[in-house]
Design an enzyme around this catalytic site. Structure first.
Site, PDB file in Angstrom:
ATOM      1  CG  HIS B 126      -1.799  -1.136   1.354  1.00  0.00           C
ATOM      2  ND1 HIS B 126      -1.365  -2.359   1.809  1.00  0.00           N
ATOM      3  CD2 HIS B 126      -3.118  -1.294   1.046  1.00  0.00           C
ATOM      4  CE1 HIS B 126      -2.382  -3.220   1.790  1.00  0.00           C
ATOM      5  NE2 HIS B 126      -3.446  -2.607   1.326  1.00  0.00           N
ATOM      6  CE  LYS B 153      -5.712  -4.986  -1.137  1.00  0.00           C
ATOM      7  NZ  LYS B 153      -6.076  -5.040   0.279  1.00  0.00           N
ATOM      8  NE  ARG B 192     -11.802   1.752  -3.969  1.00  0.00           N
ATOM      9  CZ  ARG B 192     -11.131   1.002  -3.088  1.00  0.00           C
ATOM     10  NH1 ARG B 192     -11.401  -0.278  -2.989  1.00  0.00           N
ATOM     11  NH2 ARG B 192     -10.201   1.538  -2.330  1.00  0.00           N
TER      12      ARG B 192
END
Lengths: 231, 231
Positions: B126, B153, B192
């Site tokens: 992140h 991710k 998204r």
């Protein structure tokens, strides 16, 4: 005609009710009009010139004239000589022309005349059977710029989501800007809304009948662009 | 847990009403649940384990356990030792874990235990301040795979549309698959919905409160995905 930082919505119109459709397109949010001469059932050049003048005066939106070749998705089949004649007649009334890269015999002349009048030259490449490899897309964009394109337009059929994603990444990474890209077909419809995010400067919509596979209505485009590509 | 060809909607849930939220998430269309342990006001591990068992029995959706580090967007600040303890306690009740690549001291152990139990290891990176250059993104994805990630991710803040487009193109072109990417922040919200088009395999939504900037509700995600990324 200036294309600005875009994205701009182009309404594709043709036929007898040109002024009426132009007014509806503006009302729905179109910022540019594309007049598809190849889609007229019958073209009366004198009448069309008059209509274009009237649209310019009353609607006050920039107009692009297009006489799409049959083998790139056009309607009526014209000879190159006829197409050159149509372009020559209409160039004084419009703000830009869209001419296929493939139209080797007339493209130089069409671009030259448009620029002499202060108009914009869009040079387009359509592939109605597939989205060719990036190398070919890049070659077409490069050649379009070399021949004098102010805007390069690439519209190719997307057979699947990977084709859509690949054309969008090509749009983002291609050095030959300004660029307009469209993934044709149903699976490609989304490109009409999200290609601007990747740097595509124009997105084409219809007012009544769709002029290309997967095309969305101007009103719908306007709403979706507001959501997804706020300027 | 199998991720399949995706995209799968992951509902992010936490707190006292876990079972109720899990049921609501499934009803709205979620296919996976992520339990964010760091967002609980107070964690009672015995109680949480019981809840997870109940959710598995009644809701029958795969569960991912996450104890997000504070410096990567987490809620409560835990020491690495505490986090390892939480992961160890929960691993038997879940189908996967999400561990930050940066958690060098515990990542090996967390991944090892997850895999021993037949669970999936998501390794995440992140960046809450920017979307770093592609070279850094690629390095993070490569290192995540090397350390044993089943899924990589990457979630980074998008300051503008270019950041969103760049991360999407990275997603499409990155060889370290399967990959999940998210552009954080308001301008990144669109990722998204459209990242799955570029190959991102999971998309995270909330049921009530958003757990990350720009997160959309599961129900909204479901509707938009149906429109834009038909499977």
């Amino acid at each position: 005609m200036k294309i600005g930082r875009g994205p701009k919505i182009v309404a594709v119109i043709w036929g007898d009710r040109l002024l009426e459709l132009a007014a509806a397109a503006k009302e729905e949010g179109a910022e540019v009009l594309e007049v598809r001469v190849d889609l007229f059932k019958k073209v009366n050049l004198a009448g069309l010139k008059k209509s274009l003048k009237e649209i310019k005066r009353k609607i006050k939106l920039p107009i692009i004239a297009t006489v799409r070749r049959k083998d790139e998705g056009g309607g009526r089949r014209y000879t190159e000589r006829e197409r050159l004649h149509i372009f020559r007649s209409l160039t004084p009334m419009v703000d830009g022309v869209d001419i296929e890269l493939r139209s080797e015999k007339i493209i130089g002349e069409v671009i030259r005349e448009a620029k002499l009048r202060g108009g914009l030259a869009l040079v387009s490449y359509h592939n109605l059977t597939k989205t060719p490899p990036d190398g070919i897309l890049k070659d077409r964009a490069c050649r379009a710029k070399e021949i004098g394109a102010d805007i390069v337009k690439i519209a190719t059929l997307a057979k699947n989501k990977r084709d859509v994603a690949r054309l969008l990444c090509f749009t983002y990474q291609c050095p030959h800007k300004p660029l307009v890209t469209i993934s044709l077909g149903r699976v490609g419809s989304i490109s009409r809304i999200i290609a601007p995010l990747f740097g595509s400067r124009l997105t084409y919509g219809c007012v009544e009948t769709e002029a290309a596979p997967g095309q969305l209505h101007v009103l719908h485009l306007k709403e979706e662009l507001k959501k997804f590509c706020p300027t």
